[in-house]
Design an enzyme around this catalytic site. Sequence first.
Site, PDB file in Angstrom:
ATOM      1  N   GLU A 120       1.085  -1.306  -0.191  1.00 23.62           N
ATOM      2  CA  GLU A 120      -0.173  -0.208   0.010  1.00 23.62           C
ATOM      3  C   GLU A 120       0.445   1.206  -0.070  1.00 23.62           C
ATOM      4  O   GLU A 120       0.817   2.293  -0.967  1.00 23.62           O
ATOM      5  CB  GLU A 120      -0.889   0.056   0.981  1.00 23.62           C
ATOM      6  CG  GLU A 120      -1.954   0.996   1.387  1.00 23.62           C
ATOM      7  CD  GLU A 120      -2.736   0.959   0.399  1.00 23.62           C
ATOM      8  OE1 GLU A 120      -3.034   1.669  -0.926  1.00 23.62           O
ATOM      9  OE2 GLU A 120      -4.102  -0.008   0.537  1.00 23.62           O
ATOM     10  N   GLY A 125       1.504   7.239   0.044  1.00 24.87           N
ATOM     11  CA  GLY A 125       1.742   7.378   0.894  1.00 24.87           C
ATOM     12  C   GLY A 125       1.050   7.082   1.888  1.00 24.87           C
ATOM     13  O   GLY A 125       0.600   6.143   1.833  1.00 24.87           O
ATOM     14  N   LYS A 196       4.137   4.657 -10.071  1.00 28.26           N
ATOM     15  CA  LYS A 196       3.380   4.008  -9.014  1.00 28.26           C
ATOM     16  C   LYS A 196       1.943   4.021 -10.062  1.00 28.26           C
ATOM     17  O   LYS A 196       0.603   3.497  -9.598  1.00 28.26           O
ATOM     18  CB  LYS A 196       3.235   5.869  -8.229  1.00 28.26           C
ATOM     19  CG  LYS A 196       3.307   5.797  -7.333  1.00 28.26           C
ATOM     20  CD  LYS A 196       4.424   6.966  -6.106  1.00 28.26           C
ATOM     21  CE  LYS A 196       4.786   7.716  -5.156  1.00 28.26           C
ATOM     22  NZ  LYS A 196       4.721   8.513  -4.312  1.00 28.26           N
TER      23      LYS A 196
END
Length: 398
Positions: A120, A125, A196
């Site tokens: 995660e 973040g 990401k």
Amino acid sequence: MKQKLNIGLFGFGAVGQGLYDVLKTSPAFDAEITKICVKNKKKRSLPEEFFCYDQDAILNDASINTVVELIDNADEAYTIVKRALQSGKNVVSANKKMLAENMTEMIQLQKEHNVSLLYEASACGSIPVIRNLEEYYDNDLMLSVTGILNGSSNYILSKIFDHNQSYHQALKEAQDLGFAESDPSFDVEGYDSLFKLIILTLHSFGTIVKPENVLTYGISNINDFDIQYSREKGRKIKLVGQVERIGEKKISLFVLPRFVGRDKYIYSVEDEFNGVVIKGKAYDKQFMFGKGAGGHPTGSAVLSDITALAHNYKYEYKKMNYSGGFSYNTDGAMEVYLRYSNADVLEYFDFDVISEQYSGPEYNYKIGSIKLSNLIKIKDRLRDLDIFLAATGRSLNY
């Protein structure tokens, strides 16, 4: 049923220390960091007996059932995570580059050894976007995921547009505060956002896309002309990653600076914060917002994964397994702003239609539609050209 977690931690930088701090304040489950592997001997905030300097001290320790990998080096992270999974240990990782470049193998290793790899903290973040994409948005209604995925570049752009700083002033401030590295290229050139986005694409549409095949362009070439143009249009420039459904089983994705108006959720995402907009057929738009960096915020995301492991949680990769996944398509066109000084650079850009253009004594620009495939062909040249390229926010021919 909960299980006790004996944790071997790799890395004790800002996130590793942040995890240690938040774990101490979370007595809700039985977990303990028993060893911490670091590279160098130096005085740290914990007693020396906590630390080891050889990977094998953790990876070969049968009493350690959980490995948490929080190091910067993607190649070393790959070796650690692979060996841990092969030895039957569950793993939590925050290394987005390693994951994005090796996702197919990582999924296979989990299946072969009946273990879980959670990550995660690798995406946004403290924002729990992956778990939500896996569990809440686990159907075929997804249309797009769009977001500010990098806190460093967003901090720089915030200082430019909200505090009238130059790019170089804002960059230095970000470096002084620890938001950007001494070599900031990973952040400002868009690579951090790219990795990401690859991870979010997997959990949004069940598709693994190789990073080298995705258009990625950052903010390092922005100048006062681009900033002034954006202000005159009542917009800000944000570095945005987007994956979008463009057909029944097709998706498109890219990382580009974008002109963003006040009517967009991400317009007000400032400083080191991240913001993600999830759009679907039935639920329209939903917005997630939070800190994208920092020891404690990222450590809290790592702790969330550790807590999930205590309850035997695994990613099911539902969209990959049940909906057949989507194919990555680059045939569509998008509208872009191209600022340039020398007209010779135009030979690289095959515009379909020009909707607006300007010629001045120092700078010129063109706005028009261009196929994504054409931009991908020249993506490795873009950073070396005296240009600035940004999406206007309008998608065409989809």
